[in-house]
Scaffold this motif. Structure first.
Motif, mmCIF file in Angstrom:
data_model
loop_
_atom_site.group_PDB
_atom_site.id
_atom_site.type_symbol
_atom_site.label_atom_id
_atom_site.label_comp_id
_atom_site.label_asym_id
_atom_site.label_seq_id
_atom_site.Cartn_x
_atom_site.Cartn_y
_atom_site.Cartn_z
ATOM 1 N N TRP A 67 48.354 45.191 -33.923
ATOM 2 C CA TRP A 67 49.114 44.252 -33.097
ATOM 3 C C TRP A 67 49.838 43.247 -33.982
ATOM 4 C CZ3 TRP A 67 49.764 39.135 -32.353
ATOM 5 C CH2 TRP A 67 50.447 38.748 -31.203
ATOM 6 N N GLU A 70 52.910 44.721 -35.622
ATOM 7 C CA GLU A 70 54.017 44.966 -34.695
ATOM 8 C C GLU A 70 54.613 43.689 -34.110
ATOM 9 O OE1 GLU A 70 52.111 47.484 -31.876
ATOM 10 O OE2 GLU A 70 52.200 49.242 -33.183
ATOM 11 N N ASN A 71 53.796 42.662 -33.922
ATOM 12 C CA ASN A 71 54.236 41.476 -33.191
ATOM 13 C C ASN A 71 54.358 40.203 -34.018
ATOM 14 O OD1 ASN A 71 54.313 42.577 -30.389
ATOM 15 N ND2 ASN A 71 52.206 43.046 -30.917
ATOM 16 N N PHE A 72 54.008 40.263 -35.279
ATOM 17 C CA PHE A 72 54.102 39.056 -36.095
ATOM 18 C C PHE A 72 54.823 39.314 -37.420
ATOM 19 C CE2 PHE A 72 52.305 36.042 -39.213
ATOM 20 C CZ PHE A 72 52.765 34.871 -38.648
ATOM 21 N N LYS A 76 60.557 40.348 -35.133
ATOM 22 C CA LYS A 76 60.427 39.380 -34.037
ATOM 23 C C LYS A 76 58.986 38.901 -33.970
ATOM 24 C CE LYS A 76 64.264 40.564 -31.256
ATOM 25 N NZ LYS A 76 64.874 40.268 -30.026
ATOM 26 N N LYS A 77 58.832 37.594 -33.900
ATOM 27 C CA LYS A 77 57.506 37.003 -33.807
ATOM 28 C C LYS A 77 57.172 36.784 -32.338
ATOM 29 C CE LYS A 77 56.925 32.816 -35.483
ATOM 30 N NZ LYS A 77 56.677 31.698 -36.395
ATOM 31 N N SER A 78 56.055 37.324 -31.908
ATOM 32 C CA SER A 78 55.617 37.198 -30.529
ATOM 33 C C SER A 78 55.238 35.754 -30.227
ATOM 34 C CB SER A 78 54.409 38.104 -30.301
ATOM 35 O OG SER A 78 53.820 37.831 -29.064
ATOM 36 N N PRO A 79 55.464 35.303 -28.982
ATOM 37 C CA PRO A 79 55.008 33.957 -28.620
ATOM 38 C C PRO A 79 53.482 33.829 -28.656
ATOM 39 C CG PRO A 79 56.376 34.903 -26.875
ATOM 40 C CD PRO A 79 56.233 35.938 -27.920
ATOM 41 N N GLU A 80 52.781 34.953 -28.594
ATOM 42 C CA GLU A 80 51.316 34.962 -28.621
ATOM 43 C C GLU A 80 50.764 35.168 -30.029
ATOM 44 O OE1 GLU A 80 49.247 34.447 -25.984
ATOM 45 O OE2 GLU A 80 51.090 33.917 -24.925
ATOM 46 N N PHE A 81 51.555 34.852 -31.065
ATOM 47 C CA PHE A 81 51.134 35.163 -32.426
ATOM 48 C C PHE A 81 49.872 34.405 -32.841
ATOM 49 C CE2 PHE A 81 53.913 31.542 -33.077
ATOM 50 C CZ PHE A 81 53.325 30.842 -34.122
ATOM 51 N N GLU A 115 60.930 32.704 -37.687
ATOM 52 C CA GLU A 115 60.938 33.578 -36.514
ATOM 53 C C GLU A 115 61.199 35.032 -36.893
ATOM 54 O OE1 GLU A 115 60.185 32.930 -33.292
ATOM 55 O OE2 GLU A 115 59.570 30.979 -34.066
#
Length: 173
Positions: A67, A70-72, A76-81, A115
């Motif tokens: 996760w 893929e998300n951090f 693109k940095k996820s808002p839930e990082f 970001e």
């Protein structure tokens, strides 16, 4: 990835045997130290058979690592990082991973990451790894809060754009 695989190797788990069988061209010493390059990590991230060899705690740690990739660490940095990093640290601790200085740095400085992490050049990444290696050598694997301050001051002092002048405002008697 490095800390994850090193922990698997220490436990002599079935999943480590799977990694050894998958990457036959990597020496066993490199495997036990968790030395992988990007394409190998991506290949293991896509491998669903690897997931079947993991136990429950290993699977949770692997999913949080996946996760985070893929998300951090992407473009693109996820808002839930923040929750993702906390989940990674908690699951790695439950698994018994030894945390490196880089992981502590990640946790302590989440606000400083841009970001778009994919836009960081290879040269900047290489400089970061060299700096962290020198810090690990200086502190010999011991973690304390002073290390981060020392690292930040080292970056500040080494900036070629800054002009340092010693202007003491105190009076000497």
């Amino acid at each position: 990835m490095k800390q994850f695989v090193k922990t698997l190797a220490r436990k002599n788990s079935e999943s480590f045997e799977y990694v050894k069988a998958k990457f036959t061209k990597i020496t066993e010493v490199k495997l036990k130290e968790g030395v992988f390059v990007g394409p190998q990590i991506k290949e293991l991230l896509k491998d669903n058979n690897f997931l079947t060899t993991l136990d429950e705690t290993e699977l949770k740690a692997w999913e949080s690592f996946k996760w985070l990739c893929e998300n951090f660490l992407g473009n693109k940095k996820s808002p839930e990082f923040r929750n993702g990093v906390k989940c990674l640290l908690d699951s790695y601790a439950a698994m018994g991973c030894r945390m490196s200085l880089k992981v502590h740095f990640l946790d302590s400085h989440l606000d400083f990451f841009p970001e778009n992490l994919g836009a960081v050049s290879g040269e900047q990444g290489e400089r970061f790894h060299q700096d962290i290696a020198s810090m690990e050598q200086r502190y010999q694997g011991f973690w304390n809060a002073g290390m981060l301050a020392d690292y930040c001051w080292m970056l500040y002092r080494d900036d070629p754009q800054k002009k340092h002048q010693r202007n003491s405002k105190s009076q000497k008697f």
